[in-house]
Design a protein around this motif. Structure first.
Motif, PDB file in Angstrom:
ATOM      1  N   PRO A 277       0.806  -1.220   0.000  1.00 34.08           N
ATOM      2  CA  PRO A 277       0.000   0.000   0.000  1.00 34.08           C
ATOM      3  C   PRO A 277       0.842   1.275   0.000  1.00 34.08           C
TER       4      PRO A 277
ATOM      5  N   ALA B 132       0.607   2.592  -7.063  1.00 32.53           N
ATOM      6  CA  ALA B 132      -0.803   2.827  -7.311  1.00 32.53           C
ATOM      7  C   ALA B 132      -1.436   1.524  -7.756  1.00 32.53           C
TER       8      ALA B 132
ATOM      9  N   GLU C  65     -17.005  -7.535   1.142  1.00 33.86           N
ATOM     10  CA  GLU C  65     -15.686  -7.454   1.769  1.00 33.86           C
ATOM     11  C   GLU C  65     -14.612  -7.230   0.696  1.00 33.86           C
TER      12      GLU C  65
ATOM     13  N   THR D  56      -8.863  14.081  -4.190  1.00 27.90           N
ATOM     14  CA  THR D  56      -9.999  13.192  -4.411  1.00 27.90           C
ATOM     15  C   THR D  56      -9.743  12.358  -5.661  1.00 27.90           C
TER      16      THR D  56
ATOM     17  N   ARG E 158     -12.240  -4.011   1.584  1.00 29.33           N
ATOM     18  CA  ARG E 158     -10.785  -4.124   1.560  1.00 29.33           C
ATOM     19  C   ARG E 158     -10.144  -3.127   0.598  1.00 29.33           C
ATOM     20  N   GLY E 159     -10.784  -2.909  -0.524  1.00 28.29           N
ATOM     21  CA  GLY E 159     -10.244  -1.941  -1.474  1.00 28.29           C
ATOM     22  C   GLY E 159     -10.221  -0.530  -0.892  1.00 28.29           C
TER      23      GLY E 159
ATOM     24  N   GLU F 296      -7.415  -0.354   1.630  1.00 28.91           N
ATOM     25  CA  GLU F 296      -6.100  -0.240   0.990  1.00 28.91           C
ATOM     26  C   GLU F 296      -5.855   1.167   0.463  1.00 28.91           C
TER      27      GLU F 296
ATOM     28  N   ARG G 127      -2.903   3.459   1.837  1.00 27.33           N
ATOM     29  CA  ARG G 127      -1.885   3.936   0.901  1.00 27.33           C
ATOM     30  C   ARG G 127      -1.678   5.443   1.078  1.00 27.33           C
TER      31      ARG G 127
ATOM     32  N   ALA H 208       0.001   6.179   4.455  1.00 29.54           N
ATOM     33  CA  ALA H 208       1.412   5.776   4.458  1.00 29.54           C
ATOM     34  C   ALA H 208       2.264   6.762   3.657  1.00 29.54           C
ATOM     35  N   LEU H 209       1.736   7.218   2.547  1.00 29.93           N
ATOM     36  CA  LEU H 209       2.492   8.190   1.739  1.00 29.93           C
ATOM     37  C   LEU H 209       2.640   9.514   2.488  1.00 29.93           C
TER      38      LEU H 209
ATOM     39  N   TYR I  50      -6.139   8.472  -6.176  1.00 32.03           N
ATOM     40  CA  TYR I  50      -6.085   7.010  -6.294  1.00 32.03           C
ATOM     41  C   TYR I  50      -4.796   6.523  -6.928  1.00 32.03           C
ATOM     42  N   TRP I  51      -4.280   7.307  -7.890  1.00 35.10           N
ATOM     43  CA  TRP I  51      -3.130   6.821  -8.648  1.00 35.10           C
ATOM     44  C   TRP I  51      -1.792   7.388  -8.157  1.00 35.10           C
ATOM     45  N   THR I  52      -1.810   8.065  -7.037  1.00 36.16           N
ATOM     46  CA  THR I  52      -0.570   8.629  -6.486  1.00 36.16           C
ATOM     47  C   THR I  52       0.375   7.510  -6.035  1.00 36.16           C
ATOM     48  N   THR I  53       1.633   7.618  -6.457  1.00 34.82           N
ATOM     49  CA  THR I  53       2.640   6.638  -6.033  1.00 34.82           C
ATOM     50  C   THR I  53       3.660   7.329  -5.126  1.00 34.82           C
ATOM     51  N   LYS I  54       4.507   6.501  -4.577  1.00 28.15           N
ATOM     52  CA  LYS I  54       5.561   7.070  -3.735  1.00 28.15           C
ATOM     53  C   LYS I  54       6.443   8.029  -4.535  1.00 28.15           C
TER      54      LYS I  54
END
Lengths: 475, 475
Positions: free
Chosen positions: A26, A30, A80, B114, B369-370, B373, B377, B380-381, B451-455
């Motif tokens: 996570p 992405a 779920e 968003t 769950r989605g 996550e 995510r 955590a970022l 939604y598509w943001t990465t580290k």
């Protein structure tokens, strides 16, 4: 946007819901490739929508379910794990569709018949894909300026004076709420005056904000009687209606505007339905005096082929509207805030959807002439129905018909019998009409306005009405 | 819907706007074949949207246009004749796209980040194709009941007590407006109490309806100080915030609920942003005491992957909410009005869009769950970014970080320099952040939630900030 190749998985048409099957760290990455689901599931969704429009006339207009049926068919909890979009489409068919009252059905004749033209449907998907949120100008320059431009286009189509402010609210309820709030702020008064034929949203808005309402008697043709307006010294706002909900009567706006000017009251014109008709020169008479209004509401989602929701609020006193709603806190203050238009300063909401995109698509793809043809088609069909009613001694007309709504009843039937008739007609699923009460008497309403309605559809309505009336008379 | 064949014209992909080229007798027939434009133009529109999402990260996040640029590029009038949808798409690319601030961009870190998940985008098109208008239950049973069901799903995901009412408004501004209106109606009082960190919509709603506002000082961590609430005997409503706009601080709801209970005041909880985080057990603490609220607002269009607009209003006192808004006039009275849920009786608007369809699609395709996550995510970022700031002596953190928003500033820079830094960073187009003022001092905000943001995207933000700060320090 150019380019974009499909992966093999996409070309097989496999439809997968988002994150559930990813299992990625996570913190690191992405989820799936952006655009992949649109490519994989989109064609089937498009086909569903196209097939729906093509075949909707085969379905019962009024949903044939009982309260609670849909709710009981759905799980009590969200899943779920994520499911495939294919299952959503399947349940749309299996569970939801039987519970849909089909506003896109050519034999929808209830309340005000509306349509979402396909250009608007496609534009709505684009707006959702862009997901712009117009808080300030800079968070969405395109949607903000397109909203101003499309509203100016509509103002021009309706012959409103150049230079008025225009923006889009979700519904006429909100537009009218904004108008009465601005009226109170501008006048320091707390009375709203309207006719006994005004839409319920006027009373609702006044109640929400703690203003009083005085209802003025209407005349024999259901128009506000300006002689009954009385003393307006305490009036913040007078609401005149061009196309009332029950009969589409047109209040005498010039006389009301005179009275407002004399008393210093705000004039709000509710043209939510009939405003669209003003694109036709032959209906321009109904907007006489509207150029003297302070605010005017016209719903593009009613007769202007635009999908829900798209209610246009015009204002000739933009600084008063802005004074009532502007409240920019420090964390939204930006370097350009003084120069650029932020439409959140002109109405109740802060975050605003890209509603103008669908209106733009409809206006461009239909043009002035397309809108005129759509209005004229509806009016001609209503006029035909009116003639059939008038020519039949078993039936009677109950109000003048300025536009595309006919009020009528079965002669010799009690109110109760006319109500029962409406129930039978609607239960057939063949057509859907609504009713209203005029001067204490129940009447039926046939409202034409659906884009795909043909003469045969109106003939069917007349046939079903006479068939059910005959059966009711025998029972 | 099954079936549906394409005509030859459709298969060539020819895209035609509606009525202009028909020339049919307006009284007789409908315009073109229903569904034809969706089949002809739809695939190109889908491809545009998919390509947009795939390539949006190559575009500047913040629109690089000046106020008026878009407006001046558009004609002053609607066209006389209808144009093809292809031209609309072309102008979307050519004129509008440069004016779009990209909320779907992975490096959008301003305000609250968003996302419109693709399931929601597709569902929005379906909702537009159905064009349901929920006035009364019978005009849209499916949308009414799905709205109740999806709201119940979210209530369950967030651990709210079973049996609460839930419905969907356009924005938190409207949800909060509805809450204060209901509070006034239920209590007969006209004072709204909130902290100095409450969202501007509280003050806006109070001003709209003519209620007074008292702002309570927040503590060192920007949480409402219940000791400062004072005498609530005149309070209609106290607004507590779970996830304030500036710092995402969490007001001590249990203590506020005690005070409200003692004083007979309505408790409204604004969880517009942070409500989504409560799907994760580790954030459940932030909803302590919310089960004692009268109303709660959670925006699914903020962190819950649902396209604009979708603001959920929950209410533990549905009869009080209904009493404040129900106003059914005779022309809307139907045989089933007593048995069936009409959501227009629970909020300001009468006509309501099928907003629940996109929420349903998102909840089903992502599942609990989605959503978890997605939230984790983002958190955590944000936590990673927070650590980089904390470890760098040139920078300082300015507020605790409960969720996915980091407040920080360049140490040694004046307010003016930090503002200039933000301007430079945003003007680069590489990232888009916003700022706020805390205790009189200007700070920058990095909000993760796209939604598509990465580290790598967050690393880029940190790189751009340090690069621009260094250049500013030299100049």
């Amino acid at each position: 946007m150019a380019g974009g190749k499909r992966t093999a998985a996409e070309q097989t048409g496999e439809i997968r819901g988002g994150a559930a099957e990813q299992g990625s760290d996570p913190a690191l990455g992405a989820p799936e490739q952006p655009g992949a689901l649109l490519r994989a599931a989109g064609p089937r969704v498009l086909a569903w929508a196209a097939d729906y429009l093509e075949h909707v006339r085969e379905l019962p207009v009024l949903a044939q379910v009982q309260p609670g049926d849909i709710r009981r068919a759905l799980p009590e909890q969200a899943p779920e794990e994520g499911e495939s979009f294919e299952r959503v489409l399947a349940d749309l068919d299996r569970i939801l569709l039987p519970g849909v009252t089909h506003w896109q059905h050519p034999r929808y004749f209830a309340y005000f018949a509306t349509s979402a033209a396909e250009e608007g449907v496609l534009a709505e998907m684009l707006a959702a894909a862009l997901n712009s949120v117009a808080i300030l100008w800079r968070t969405s320059p395109a949607s903000t300026e397109l909203e101003a431009v499309t509203c100016a286009w509509v103002a021009d189509l309706l012959g409103l004076p150049a230079g008025w402010h225009g923006h889009i609210e979700d519904s006429a309820s909100t537009s009218t709420l904004a108008a009465v709030v601005a009226a109170r702020a501008a006048t320091g008064r707390d009375l709203v005056v309207c006719s006994d034929q005004a839409h319920s949203s006027v009373e609702k808005a006044a109640r929400m904000v703690g203003m009083r309402v005085r209802k003025v008697a209407s005349d024999a043709s259901f128009r506000m009687d300006p002689g009954q307006l009385g003393d307006l010294d305490e009036a913040a706002c007078v609401v005149a209606t061009v196309g009332t909900t029950a009969t589409t009567s047109v209040d005498p706006v010039p006389a009301v505007a005179d009275a407002c000017a004399a008393a210093g009251a705000w004039l709000h014109v509710d043209a939510a339905y009939a405003g669209t008709a003003i694109v036709c020169p032959e209906f321009r008479w109904a907007f006489a005096g509207v150029d003297r209004a302070d605010t005017v509401v016209v719903n593009a989602h009613k007769w202007m082929l635009t999908p829900m929701d798209c209610s246009l609020l015009f204002c000739s006193r933009p600084s008063d509207l802005r004074a009532a709603f502007s409240l920019i806190p420090e964390y939204l203050r930006t370097p350009d805030a003084e120069d650029a238009l932020s439409l959140s300063e002109y109405g109740p909401a802060l975050g605003r959807r890209f509603r103008s995109l669908k209106l733009w698509a409809v206006l461009r793809c239909h043009g002035r002439r397309g809108l005129q043809e759509h209005v004229r088609r509806g009016v001609a069909l209503a006029a035909a129905f009116e003639q059939w009613v008038e020519a039949d001694p078993d039936w009677e007309l109950c109000a003048p018909r300025p536009f595309s709504v006919v009020c009528f009843r079965r002669r010799g039937f009690s109110d109760e019998q006319n109500r029962a008739l409406l129930d039978r007609v609607n239960s057939s699923g063949e057509v859907f009409l609504s009713g209203t009460v005029l001067r204490g008497s129940f009447v039926l309403r046939l409202a034409v306005g659906q884009y795909w309605t043909t003469k045969e559809d109106v003939v069917t309505a007349w046939d079903v009405l006479r068939r059910e009336a005959a059966q009711l008379a025998q029972s």
